[in-house]
Design an enzyme around this catalytic site. Structure first.
Site, PDB file in Angstrom:
ATOM      1  N   HIS A  78      32.832  66.948  46.232  1.00 20.07           N
ATOM      2  CA  HIS A  78      33.169  66.732  47.535  1.00 20.07           C
ATOM      3  C   HIS A  78      34.693  66.483  47.888  1.00 20.07           C
ATOM      4  O   HIS A  78      35.445  66.505  47.144  1.00 20.07           O
ATOM      5  CB  HIS A  78      32.518  65.174  47.801  1.00 20.07           C
ATOM      6  CG  HIS A  78      30.963  65.319  47.835  1.00 20.07           C
ATOM      7  ND1 HIS A  78      30.141  64.271  48.124  1.00 20.07           N
ATOM      8  CD2 HIS A  78      30.169  66.257  47.739  1.00 20.07           C
ATOM      9  CE1 HIS A  78      28.984  64.561  48.221  1.00 20.07           C
ATOM     10  NE2 HIS A  78      28.783  65.786  48.113  1.00 20.07           N
ATOM     11  N   GLU A  80      36.465  64.205  49.247  1.00 23.54           N
ATOM     12  CA  GLU A  80      37.097  62.871  48.661  1.00 23.54           C
ATOM     13  C   GLU A  80      37.381  63.172  47.116  1.00 23.54           C
ATOM     14  O   GLU A  80      38.609  62.740  46.793  1.00 23.54           O
ATOM     15  CB  GLU A  80      36.138  61.806  48.848  1.00 23.54           C
ATOM     16  CG  GLU A  80      35.607  61.454  50.093  1.00 23.54           C
ATOM     17  CD  GLU A  80      34.316  62.020  50.571  1.00 23.54           C
ATOM     18  OE1 GLU A  80      33.428  61.445  51.228  1.00 23.54           O
ATOM     19  OE2 GLU A  80      33.867  63.112  50.253  1.00 23.54           O
ATOM     20  N   CYS A 104      29.572  59.408  50.164  1.00 26.12           N
ATOM     21  CA  CYS A 104      28.373  59.315  49.359  1.00 26.12           C
ATOM     22  C   CYS A 104      28.714  58.286  48.421  1.00 26.12           C
ATOM     23  O   CYS A 104      29.856  57.780  48.256  1.00 26.12           O
ATOM     24  CB  CYS A 104      27.801  60.440  49.020  1.00 26.12           C
ATOM     25  SG  CYS A 104      28.712  61.115  47.465  1.00 26.12           S
ATOM     26  N   CYS A 107      31.170  59.447  45.566  1.00 29.87           N
ATOM     27  CA  CYS A 107      32.425  59.300  46.065  1.00 29.87           C
ATOM     28  C   CYS A 107      32.932  57.844  46.169  1.00 29.87           C
ATOM     29  O   CYS A 107      34.261  57.493  45.954  1.00 29.87           O
ATOM     30  CB  CYS A 107      32.628  60.171  47.403  1.00 29.87           C
ATOM     31  SG  CYS A 107      32.412  61.768  47.152  1.00 29.87           S
TER      32      CYS A 107
END
Length: 164
Positions: A78, A80, A104, A107
């Site tokens: 992801h 992040e 999410c 993260c």
């Protein structure tokens, strides 16, 4: 002569950097970008969603549905995560994260562990999904502030032609 009055706010600027970073994503359905900013308003990390370095985006699946190993979910990093690992600072404590999509649970754990104290996001389209509910719960417990950005501008145009 007076200074310009139509310059970008800090929030719009950092979110625009996150959105520009998202344009690097090869994901056909969801492009996410992230930008980490120090308390002094210095960008210290950016990232976008994609597969790990060395893992071919032509060989791994981009599908959202199907058998688990035939979807993108076990493979994708992801935005992040990438912003955190791409950071120019070893210590991210007290920094802010600008991200185009609310983080999410996985993260959220990373964000909390590195000490980021504020998450500014644009979209929260998965708010009811249990993974995002868990993220909110952990953020609240760890005193990480989350804020939906309402941009002062609806769009920003980047035009290369004056510089060519």
């Amino acid at each position: 002569m007076h200074k310009r009055s139509d310059y970008l706010s800090w929030d719009d600027y950092f979110m625009a950097v996150a959105l520009l970073s998202a344009q690097r994503s090869k994901d056909p359905s969801t492009q996410v970008g992230a930008c980490i900013v120090s308390p002094q308003n210095k960008i210290v990390g950016i990232g976008y969603n994609g597969f790990p370095i060395g893992c071919s985006d032509d060989e791994l699946p981009w599908d959202r549905e199907g058998e688990p190993l035939d979807t993108k979910y076990p493979y994708v990093c992801h935005a992040e995560m990438n912003a955190i690992v791409n950071s120019t600072q070893a210590n991210l404590s007290g920094n802010r994260l600008y991200v185009s999509l609310f983080p999410c649970n996985e993260c959220a754990k990373l964000i909390i562990q590195v000490g980021i104290k504020k998450v500014v996001y644009l979209s929260d389209k998965y708010a009811e999904n249990h993974l995002f509910v868990a993220a909110r719960k952990m953020f609240a417990m760890a005193d990480v502030v989350t804020e939906k950005l309402i941009p002062k501008r609806g769009s920003i145009l980047l035009d290369f032609t004056p510089y060519l």
